[in-house]
Design an enzyme around this catalytic site. Sequence first.
Site, short mmCIF file in Angstrom:
data_model
loop_
_atom_site.label_atom_id
_atom_site.label_comp_id
_atom_site.label_asym_id
_atom_site.label_seq_id
_atom_site.Cartn_x
_atom_site.Cartn_y
_atom_site.Cartn_z
N ASP A 31 9.31 -16.85 5.72
CA ASP A 31 8.95 -17.65 4.56
C ASP A 31 9.36 -16.87 3.31
O ASP A 31 8.94 -15.71 3.14
CB ASP A 31 7.44 -17.91 4.56
CG ASP A 31 6.98 -18.77 3.39
OD1 ASP A 31 7.77 -19.01 2.46
OD2 ASP A 31 5.81 -19.19 3.41
N GLU A 81 17.05 11.77 -2.97
CA GLU A 81 16.93 12.02 -1.54
C GLU A 81 18.12 11.41 -0.82
O GLU A 81 18.09 11.24 0.40
CB GLU A 81 15.61 11.46 -0.99
CG GLU A 81 15.36 10.00 -1.26
CD GLU A 81 14.01 9.55 -0.75
OE1 GLU A 81 13.89 9.29 0.45
OE2 GLU A 81 13.07 9.45 -1.58
N CYS A 113 10.60 10.46 -3.26
CA CYS A 113 10.71 9.73 -4.53
C CYS A 113 10.15 10.50 -5.72
O CYS A 113 10.15 9.98 -6.84
CB CYS A 113 10.01 8.38 -4.41
SG CYS A 113 10.64 7.36 -3.06
N THR A 154 12.71 -3.94 1.19
CA THR A 154 12.42 -2.96 0.14
C THR A 154 13.59 -2.00 -0.07
O THR A 154 13.39 -0.87 -0.50
CB THR A 154 11.13 -2.18 0.44
OG1 THR A 154 11.31 -1.39 1.62
CG2 THR A 154 9.96 -3.11 0.62
N SER A 203 1.91 4.54 4.67
CA SER A 203 2.46 5.08 3.43
C SER A 203 1.80 4.44 2.21
O SER A 203 1.50 5.13 1.23
CB SER A 203 3.97 4.85 3.39
OG SER A 203 4.55 5.53 2.31
N HIS A 235 5.36 4.31 -9.76
CA HIS A 235 6.43 4.30 -8.76
C HIS A 235 6.25 3.03 -7.95
O HIS A 235 5.21 2.84 -7.30
CB HIS A 235 6.32 5.54 -7.87
CG HIS A 235 7.15 5.45 -6.63
ND1 HIS A 235 8.52 5.28 -6.66
CD2 HIS A 235 6.81 5.48 -5.31
CE1 HIS A 235 8.99 5.23 -5.44
NE2 HIS A 235 7.98 5.34 -4.59
N LYS A 244 -1.31 -2.97 -6.53
CA LYS A 244 -2.49 -2.52 -5.80
C LYS A 244 -3.09 -1.27 -6.43
O LYS A 244 -4.32 -1.11 -6.49
CB LYS A 244 -2.11 -2.24 -4.34
CG LYS A 244 -1.80 -3.48 -3.51
CD LYS A 244 -1.44 -3.11 -2.09
CE LYS A 244 -1.17 -4.35 -1.25
NZ LYS A 244 -0.83 -3.99 0.16
N ASN A 277 14.37 -1.04 -4.67
CA ASN A 277 13.86 0.32 -4.59
C ASN A 277 14.91 1.33 -5.04
O ASN A 277 16.02 1.36 -4.53
CB ASN A 277 13.44 0.60 -3.14
CG ASN A 277 12.58 1.83 -3.00
OD1 ASN A 277 12.41 2.60 -3.93
ND2 ASN A 277 12.03 2.02 -1.81
N SER A 309 6.83 10.33 -0.80
CA SER A 309 6.28 10.43 0.55
C SER A 309 6.49 11.81 1.12
O SER A 309 7.42 12.54 0.75
CB SER A 309 6.94 9.38 1.45
OG SER A 309 6.56 8.09 1.08
#
Length: 392
Positions: A31, A81, A113, A154, A203, A235, A244, A277, A309
């Site tokens: 979707d 990276e 990152c 992403t 993560s 970030h 969030k 990203n 990470s």
Amino acid sequence: MTVTVGIDQMGFYTPHLYLDMTALAQARGDDPAKYHVGIGQDKQAVIPPTQDVVTMAANAAAQILTPADQKTIKMVLFGTESGVDNSKATAVYLAHLLDLPADTRAIEIKQACYGATAGLQFAADYVRSHPTAKVLVIGADIARYGLRTAGEVTQGGGAVAMLVTANPRILALDPVSSYHTADVMDFWRPLGRSEALVDGKYSTNVYLDFFRTVWTDYQAQTHRTIADFAAFAFHIPFTKMGRKALRQILPEATPDQQTALTAAFEASQLDNRNVGNLYTGSLYLSLLSLLRHGNLQPGDRIGCYSYGSGAEGEFYSGRLQPDYRAGFNDAAVTALLAKRRAVSVAEYEELFQQQLDLTGTDVQLPVGTDPAPYYLAGRQHQQRQYRHRSEA
């Protein structure tokens, strides 16, 4: 005497191709709302084989550097990276492409990152003790998880270039920051792999935990509260992740402040929604998007949360300067994004497989299809061949 140090200029580059997330969702049997709302992404940069982190960094830096700037740069700190060599720094290639002085330090910084933020802080420390110097800080990456993987939505890529100076035009950095490190296996890319491995839900939880940790420590160090901030930049490997994080601390604000901070976040994620990203450059595209689209005033304090990470997080802040809009070329960034061409899912999949492999074989790339000033022409004798169109 205390020297005011911070970000004087910002440039941004992403290639001329993108993939619409509705098309990807339909091709994968999902979707489209899962991508547009659940992840928070609308478009994803597609990286042609003629672009890598070195060329994207050069294209971003060329957007802001004048000949006078080039003569006074004393250091290049390249956060990535997606390095192109296990020994030679991307910063060395970049310094050569930009024709920087020979008495320039050129270093590559790697910690997922977080690398560009480490570069920014190292640069600020250097300029505080060398106030006439300028430092070029780069955050450039190509986010690759693989075709038909959970992380495919992403992906993305691009570069942000920042010039760090005394008496900056954009953002004067506050001297206090808070950082936190732990050995966490939430995301990694073993040697010999071009695609990352990630435990996505884990993560995200680590990202949120680290944000709470560094935000709490920053408050303890500075005695500042959420009321001292006009906006936050995060970030955001995908925009829902930053949302969030912000929601974790919004209850600390008044209703009016919550409305203003939410509006500022919406402005900060607009460009990321349409690029995807950038790994090390993600926070700084978010900051640039906030500067471009937000309702900000000189003197506003902006909080920045950086996360890499593996894992390392940092929260720092800065004050917006009176002439901040002179520190970036808004029209150039708008045109760059508007002139991109949409590719089909089939084209995207073909381009994904065309990135230089790890075999080291000689190859010539189709450079005529890439309009960027700086590009990768191919590889000969295991050496990448970088070019500038004025020299072609």
